[in-house]
Motif scaffolding. Structure first.
Motif, PDB file in Angstrom:
ATOM      1  N   GLU A  18       0.834  -1.207   0.000  1.00 53.40           N
ATOM      2  CA  GLU A  18       0.000   0.000   0.000  1.00 53.40           C
ATOM      3  C   GLU A  18       0.866   1.252   0.000  1.00 53.40           C
ATOM      4  OE1 GLU A  18      -3.033   2.094   3.067  1.00 53.40           O
ATOM      5  OE2 GLU A  18      -3.414  -0.016   2.621  1.00 53.40           O
ATOM      6  N   ILE A  19       1.939   1.250   0.776  1.00 48.53           N
ATOM      7  CA  ILE A  19       2.835   2.398   0.811  1.00 48.53           C
ATOM      8  C   ILE A  19       3.519   2.563  -0.528  1.00 48.53           C
ATOM      9  CG2 ILE A  19       4.950   3.306   1.852  1.00 48.53           C
ATOM     10  CD1 ILE A  19       4.040   1.994   4.482  1.00 48.53           C
ATOM     11  N   SER A  20       3.995   1.483  -1.124  1.00 47.83           N
ATOM     12  CA  SER A  20       4.686   1.592  -2.403  1.00 47.83           C
ATOM     13  C   SER A  20       3.736   2.073  -3.497  1.00 47.83           C
ATOM     14  CB  SER A  20       5.344   0.268  -2.793  1.00 47.83           C
ATOM     15  OG  SER A  20       4.376  -0.736  -2.998  1.00 47.83           O
ATOM     16  N   ASN A  21       2.450   1.674  -3.452  1.00 46.54           N
ATOM     17  CA  ASN A  21       1.492   2.172  -4.437  1.00 46.54           C
ATOM     18  C   ASN A  21       1.271   3.662  -4.280  1.00 46.54           C
ATOM     19  OD1 ASN A  21       1.093  -0.276  -5.674  1.00 46.54           O
ATOM     20  ND2 ASN A  21      -0.798  -0.742  -4.613  1.00 46.54           N
ATOM     21  N   ALA A  22       1.193   4.157  -3.051  1.00 43.28           N
ATOM     22  CA  ALA A  22       0.987   5.588  -2.803  1.00 43.28           C
ATOM     23  C   ALA A  22       2.163   6.396  -3.308  1.00 43.28           C
ATOM     24  CB  ALA A  22       0.767   5.852  -1.318  1.00 43.28           C
ATOM     25  N   GLU A  23       3.356   5.827  -3.260  1.00 42.79           N
ATOM     26  CA  GLU A  23       4.564   6.526  -3.701  1.00 42.79           C
ATOM     27  C   GLU A  23       4.801   6.408  -5.213  1.00 42.79           C
ATOM     28  OE1 GLU A  23       6.448   8.546  -1.858  1.00 42.79           O
ATOM     29  OE2 GLU A  23       5.047   8.186  -0.230  1.00 42.79           O
ATOM     30  N   GLU A  24       4.033   5.572  -5.883  1.00 40.00           N
ATOM     31  CA  GLU A  24       4.204   5.383  -7.320  1.00 40.00           C
ATOM     32  C   GLU A  24       4.084   6.723  -8.041  1.00 40.00           C
ATOM     33  OE1 GLU A  24       2.020   3.096 -11.062  1.00 40.00           O
ATOM     34  OE2 GLU A  24       1.224   2.868  -9.042  1.00 40.00           O
ATOM     35  N   LYS A  25       5.000   6.974  -8.957  1.00 39.92           N
ATOM     36  CA  LYS A  25       4.974   8.206  -9.747  1.00 39.92           C
ATOM     37  C   LYS A  25       4.179   7.966 -11.027  1.00 39.92           C
ATOM     38  CE  LYS A  25       7.799  10.375  -6.959  1.00 39.92           C
ATOM     39  NZ  LYS A  25       7.646   9.612  -5.743  1.00 39.92           N
ATOM     40  N   LEU A  26       3.243   8.868 -11.300  1.00 44.64           N
ATOM     41  CA  LEU A  26       2.392   8.772 -12.486  1.00 44.64           C
ATOM     42  C   LEU A  26       2.686   9.920 -13.431  1.00 44.64           C
ATOM     43  CD1 LEU A  26      -1.029   8.164 -10.674  1.00 44.64           C
ATOM     44  CD2 LEU A  26       0.491   6.429 -11.635  1.00 44.64           C
ATOM     45  N   SER A  27       2.565   9.663 -14.720  1.00 39.91           N
ATOM     46  CA  SER A  27       2.635  10.737 -15.700  1.00 39.91           C
ATOM     47  C   SER A  27       1.345  11.549 -15.606  1.00 39.91           C
ATOM     48  CB  SER A  27       2.772  10.155 -17.112  1.00 39.91           C
ATOM     49  OG  SER A  27       1.566   9.468 -17.462  1.00 39.91           O
ATOM     50  N   ALA A  28       1.337  12.707 -16.250  1.00 42.02           N
ATOM     51  CA  ALA A  28       0.125  13.532 -16.268  1.00 42.02           C
ATOM     52  C   ALA A  28      -1.027  12.758 -16.907  1.00 42.02           C
ATOM     53  CB  ALA A  28       0.379  14.841 -17.015  1.00 42.02           C
ATOM     54  N   ASN A  29      -0.750  12.017 -17.967  1.00 40.98           N
ATOM     55  CA  ASN A  29      -1.806  11.251 -18.628  1.00 40.98           C
ATOM     56  C   ASN A  29      -2.341  10.133 -17.739  1.00 40.98           C
ATOM     57  OD1 ASN A  29      -1.816  12.780 -20.981  1.00 40.98           O
ATOM     58  ND2 ASN A  29      -0.267  11.511 -21.960  1.00 40.98           N
ATOM     59  N   ALA A  30      -1.453   9.431 -17.014  1.00 42.15           N
ATOM     60  CA  ALA A  30      -1.892   8.361 -16.120  1.00 42.15           C
ATOM     61  C   ALA A  30      -2.699   8.935 -14.956  1.00 42.15           C
ATOM     62  CB  ALA A  30      -0.691   7.575 -15.604  1.00 42.15           C
ATOM     63  N   ALA A  31      -2.263  10.065 -14.408  1.00 43.90           N
ATOM     64  CA  ALA A  31      -3.025  10.722 -13.337  1.00 43.90           C
ATOM     65  C   ALA A  31      -4.379  11.159 -13.867  1.00 43.90           C
ATOM     66  CB  ALA A  31      -2.246  11.907 -12.786  1.00 43.90           C
ATOM     67  N   GLY A  32      -4.394  11.633 -15.112  1.00 48.11           N
ATOM     68  CA  GLY A  32      -5.647  12.051 -15.737  1.00 48.11           C
ATOM     69  C   GLY A  32      -6.631  10.906 -15.880  1.00 48.11           C
ATOM     70  N   LYS A  33      -6.137   9.720 -16.169  1.00 43.80           N
ATOM     71  CA  LYS A  33      -7.024   8.555 -16.273  1.00 43.80           C
ATOM     72  C   LYS A  33      -7.702   8.278 -14.939  1.00 43.80           C
ATOM     73  CE  LYS A  33      -4.931   6.273 -20.192  1.00 43.80           C
ATOM     74  NZ  LYS A  33      -4.287   5.068 -20.720  1.00 43.80           N
ATOM     75  N   LEU A  34      -6.957   8.411 -13.840  1.00 41.81           N
ATOM     76  CA  LEU A  34      -7.551   8.201 -12.515  1.00 41.81           C
ATOM     77  C   LEU A  34      -8.603   9.272 -12.215  1.00 41.81           C
ATOM     78  CD1 LEU A  34      -4.485   7.335 -10.254  1.00 41.81           C
ATOM     79  CD2 LEU A  34      -6.315   5.807 -10.974  1.00 41.81           C
ATOM     80  N   LEU A  35      -8.344  10.501 -12.671  1.00 39.70           N
ATOM     81  CA  LEU A  35      -9.241  11.620 -12.392  1.00 39.70           C
ATOM     82  C   LEU A  35     -10.353  11.773 -13.422  1.00 39.70           C
ATOM     83  CD1 LEU A  35      -6.522  14.227 -11.406  1.00 39.70           C
ATOM     84  CD2 LEU A  35      -8.167  13.131  -9.864  1.00 39.70           C
ATOM     85  N   GLY A  36     -10.211  11.138 -14.572  1.00 40.32           N
ATOM     86  CA  GLY A  36     -11.211  11.269 -15.635  1.00 40.32           C
ATOM     87  C   GLY A  36     -11.076  12.554 -16.430  1.00 40.32           C
ATOM     88  N   VAL A  37      -9.827  13.063 -16.510  1.00 40.69           N
ATOM     89  CA  VAL A  37      -9.553  14.288 -17.261  1.00 40.69           C
ATOM     90  C   VAL A  37      -8.307  14.077 -18.111  1.00 40.69           C
ATOM     91  CG1 VAL A  37     -10.617  15.769 -15.488  1.00 40.69           C
ATOM     92  CG2 VAL A  37      -8.165  15.303 -15.393  1.00 40.69           C
ATOM     93  N   SER A  38      -7.978  15.059 -18.929  1.00 41.92           N
ATOM     94  CA  SER A  38      -6.784  14.954 -19.771  1.00 41.92           C
ATOM     95  C   SER A  38      -5.522  15.254 -18.961  1.00 41.92           C
ATOM     96  CB  SER A  38      -6.878  15.938 -20.944  1.00 41.92           C
ATOM     97  OG  SER A  38      -6.710  17.270 -20.468  1.00 41.92           O
ATOM     98  N   GLY A  39      -4.390  14.893 -19.529  1.00 40.61           N
ATOM     99  CA  GLY A  39      -3.111  15.204 -18.903  1.00 40.61           C
ATOM    100  C   GLY A  39      -2.906  16.709 -18.766  1.00 40.61           C
ATOM    101  N   LYS A  40      -3.339  17.486 -19.744  1.00 38.91           N
ATOM    102  CA  LYS A  40      -3.214  18.949 -19.666  1.00 38.91           C
ATOM    103  C   LYS A  40      -4.039  19.501 -18.514  1.00 38.91           C
ATOM    104  CE  LYS A  40      -2.140  19.940 -24.471  1.00 38.91           C
ATOM    105  NZ  LYS A  40      -2.507  20.672 -25.679  1.00 38.91           N
ATOM    106  N   THR A  41      -5.213  18.927 -18.300  1.00 32.24           N
ATOM    107  CA  THR A  41      -6.058  19.372 -17.189  1.00 32.24           C
ATOM    108  C   THR A  41      -5.409  19.028 -15.852  1.00 32.24           C
ATOM    109  OG1 THR A  41      -8.063  19.211 -18.514  1.00 32.24           O
ATOM    110  CG2 THR A  41      -8.340  19.154 -16.124  1.00 32.24           C
ATOM    111  N   VAL A  42      -4.738  17.884 -15.763  1.00 31.43           N
ATOM    112  CA  VAL A  42      -4.021  17.513 -14.538  1.00 31.43           C
ATOM    113  C   VAL A  42      -2.978  18.580 -14.216  1.00 31.43           C
ATOM    114  CG1 VAL A  42      -2.404  15.848 -13.529  1.00 31.43           C
ATOM    115  CG2 VAL A  42      -4.415  15.043 -14.765  1.00 31.43           C
TER     116      VAL A  42
END
Length: 76
Positions: free
Chosen positions: A4-28
């Motif tokens: 769980e700790i290692s997942n929280a520390e995982e680094k995401l690209s803007a596009n990958a973060a956007g997928k989690l948020l349901g928005v584009s990488g630019k919006t992130v």
């Protein structure tokens, strides 16, 4: 190391973060610039901690008709 700790520390690209948020990488990136969560520029690429994105999502959770904003609860 705790998974769980290692997942929280995982680094995401803007596009990958956007997928989690349901928005584009630019919006992130715009959201990060607005102060919604931190981001890290590594070379020319923005990176985001999975834990920060998940915490942001949790802070925006709605329960019934009332928004539960944990940031305002912590300030009180």
């Amino acid at each position: 190391m705790n998974k769980e700790i290692s997942n929280a520390e995982e680094k995401l690209s803007a596009n990958a973060a956007g997928k989690l948020l349901g928005v584009s990488g630019k919006t992130v990136i715009r959201m990060m610039e607005a102060g919604d969560f931190p981001g890290y520029k590594i070379g020319s690429a923005w990176k985001f901690r999975r834990g920060d994105i998940e915490n942001y999502l949790e802070s925006r959770k709605f329960v019934g008709k009332k928004a539960v904003d944990k940031r305002s609860e912590e300030d009180a």
